[in-house]
Design a protein around this motif. Structure first.
Motif, PDB file in Angstrom:
ATOM      1  N   GLU A   8      23.509   6.953 -15.606  1.00  0.00           N
ATOM      2  CA  GLU A   8      22.665   6.670 -14.443  1.00  0.00           C
ATOM      3  C   GLU A   8      21.885   7.908 -14.027  1.00  0.00           C
ATOM      4  O   GLU A   8      20.682   7.835 -13.731  1.00  0.00           O
ATOM      5  N   VAL A   9      22.565   9.059 -14.016  1.00  0.00           N
ATOM      6  CA  VAL A   9      21.896  10.325 -13.689  1.00  0.00           C
ATOM      7  C   VAL A   9      20.772  10.592 -14.688  1.00  0.00           C
ATOM      8  O   VAL A   9      19.644  10.932 -14.309  1.00  0.00           O
ATOM      9  N   PHE A  10      21.065  10.448 -15.967  1.00  0.00           N
ATOM     10  CA  PHE A  10      20.059  10.680 -17.006  1.00  0.00           C
ATOM     11  C   PHE A  10      18.887   9.718 -16.860  1.00  0.00           C
ATOM     12  O   PHE A  10      17.722  10.120 -16.972  1.00  0.00           O
ATOM     13  N   TYR A  11      19.200   8.438 -16.604  1.00  0.00           N
ATOM     14  CA  TYR A  11      18.139   7.436 -16.477  1.00  0.00           C
ATOM     15  C   TYR A  11      17.164   7.806 -15.367  1.00  0.00           C
ATOM     16  O   TYR A  11      15.938   7.780 -15.571  1.00  0.00           O
ATOM     17  N   TRP A  12      17.676   8.146 -14.183  1.00  0.00           N
ATOM     18  CA  TRP A  12      16.779   8.423 -13.060  1.00  0.00           C
ATOM     19  C   TRP A  12      16.042   9.750 -13.234  1.00  0.00           C
ATOM     20  O   TRP A  12      14.885   9.873 -12.831  1.00  0.00           O
ATOM     21  N   ALA A  13      16.684  10.718 -13.871  1.00  0.00           N
ATOM     22  CA  ALA A  13      15.974  11.970 -14.155  1.00  0.00           C
ATOM     23  C   ALA A  13      14.815  11.714 -15.113  1.00  0.00           C
ATOM     24  O   ALA A  13      13.720  12.266 -14.959  1.00  0.00           O
ATOM     25  N   LEU A  16      12.070   9.376 -13.175  1.00  0.00           N
ATOM     26  CA  LEU A  16      11.331  10.095 -12.135  1.00  0.00           C
ATOM     27  C   LEU A  16      10.748  11.412 -12.631  1.00  0.00           C
ATOM     28  O   LEU A  16       9.969  12.041 -11.926  1.00  0.00           O
ATOM     29  N   ARG A  17      11.168  11.821 -13.834  1.00  0.00           N
ATOM     30  CA  ARG A  17      10.684  13.056 -14.471  1.00  0.00           C
ATOM     31  C   ARG A  17      10.911  14.262 -13.557  1.00  0.00           C
ATOM     32  O   ARG A  17      10.074  15.153 -13.452  1.00  0.00           O
ATOM     33  N   SER A  18      12.077  14.260 -12.929  1.00  0.00           N
ATOM     34  CA  SER A  18      12.404  15.341 -11.998  1.00  0.00           C
ATOM     35  C   SER A  18      13.891  15.312 -11.696  1.00  0.00           C
ATOM     36  O   SER A  18      14.428  14.261 -11.332  1.00  0.00           O
ATOM     37  N   PHE A  19      14.550  16.464 -11.835  1.00  0.00           N
ATOM     38  CA  PHE A  19      15.965  16.548 -11.464  1.00  0.00           C
ATOM     39  C   PHE A  19      16.132  16.455  -9.947  1.00  0.00           C
ATOM     40  O   PHE A  19      17.086  15.845  -9.461  1.00  0.00           O
ATOM     41  N   SER A  20      15.217  17.067  -9.211  1.00  0.00           N
ATOM     42  CA  SER A  20      15.338  17.066  -7.750  1.00  0.00           C
ATOM     43  C   SER A  20      15.130  15.662  -7.186  1.00  0.00           C
ATOM     44  O   SER A  20      15.834  15.237  -6.260  1.00  0.00           O
ATOM     45  N   LYS A  21      14.171  14.904  -7.741  1.00  0.00           N
ATOM     46  CA  LYS A  21      13.941  13.537  -7.264  1.00  0.00           C
ATOM     47  C   LYS A  21      15.102  12.625  -7.645  1.00  0.00           C
ATOM     48  O   LYS A  21      15.466  11.720  -6.886  1.00  0.00           O
TER      49      LYS A  21
END
Length: 296
Positions: A8-13, A16-21
């Motif tokens: 899930e963490v990898f998917y959203w990173a 969103l193309r951003s670790f902070s987002k």
């Protein structure tokens, strides 16, 4: 192997193309995101992200993993839906909403949404449509109830309701009704901010007819517009049903030959994994808006 949380963490990173987002989306910290991604890359043996790109981008291996991650996460959501587990999940939804909706049916929407999802928390942002469009695309809000339609790659929109635009003023402010194009450059018109449809459309329409721009006092707060109208500063141009003083009879509808198309509101939310609950919330908003229209 990877845990569901890591996927899930990898998917959203990646999405969103951003670790902070991704950290904001998942209500965690950026170092936590970085540690999860780093552990996944160590297991794979290759980078999953090109960190030199601006914004970051998935590598070839990252794109392959992204497809598998989305498929697995969708299956988990389908299982939770079939077992009705999503009803009991505690989550936070970042909601963007236009002020017109705040003054009409937002409370009823929140009430019905909370009944359907008892453990849902809303972080609400009241803003104008251009700002919310940017926030949606940047992953800063999850769903927006705002003016539309608009074509946004990766997003869908569901029509909610139309609101006619009406002129309102205290008794006696506008003499010799109706409000004509010729009067518009001489009477202050209190309406929505620059770069919104009512401001831009009204200015262009009056300018074409008279050769002069109207006197527009722009403000993003409907409450402020109402207060200025009550003080006799000018004529308010807002969506029908948003001024409490109009319902009380302290401000009257001013007939006008200036005819503007209605405000059309839509629910916008992203497509793909994570949109299942947002789709249900959009359906609730659509139903509540329809009930609001029938009550008028």
């Amino acid at each position: 192997m990877f845990s569901l949380r890591s996927l899930e963490v990898f998917y959203w990173a990646g999405r969103l193309r951003s670790f902070s987002k991704a950290a904001e989306k998942l209500n965690t910290t950026q170092p936590t995101i970085s540690q999860r991604i780093g552990a996944m890359e160590e297991l794979v043996g290759e980078p999953l992200f090109d960190r030199m790109a601006k914004p970051i981008a998935l590598t070839r291996v990252g794109r392959t993993l992204f497809g598998h991650a989305e498929l697995l996460l969708r299956q988990v959501v389908a299982m939770e839906r079939d077992l009705e587990l999503n009803r009991h999940l505690h989550c936070r939804i970042r909601l963007g909403v236009s002020e017109t909706i705040v003054h009409t049916w937002l409370s009823r929407f929140l009430e019905q949404a909370s009944r359907r999802f008892p453990n849902i928390d809303f972080d609400m942002t009241v803003d104008v449509t251009p700002s919310m469009l940017v926030a949606l695309q940047n992953g800063e809000i999850d769903i927006a109830l705002m003016l539309g339609p608009a074509v946004l790659e990766g997003f869908t929109c569901v029509k909610l309701k139309e609101y006619p635009l009406r002129f309102y003023a205290i008794p006696g402010l506008v003499t010799g009704e109706p409000l004509t194009y010729q009067k518009a450059p001489t009477v202050p018109i209190l309406t929505y901010p620059r770069n919104t449809y009512p401001f831009d459309y009204l200015r262009e329409l009056v300018f074409q007819r008279t050769g002069q721009p109207p006197r527009i006092f722009a403000n993003s707060s409907i409450s402020t517009i109402e207060k200025l109208a009550l003080d006799g500063i000018g004529v308010a141009l807002v969506a029908e049903g948003t001024l409490g003083a109009a319902k009380d009879g302290n401000i009257l509808h001013v007939p006008s030959e200036i005819d503007l198309p209605p405000l059309r509101f839509y629910a916008f939310y992203p497509l793909g994994f994570g949109s299942e609950m947002l789709e249900e919330l959009a359906a609730i908003a659509q139903r509540v808006a329809s009930e609001d229209a029938h009550a008028e």
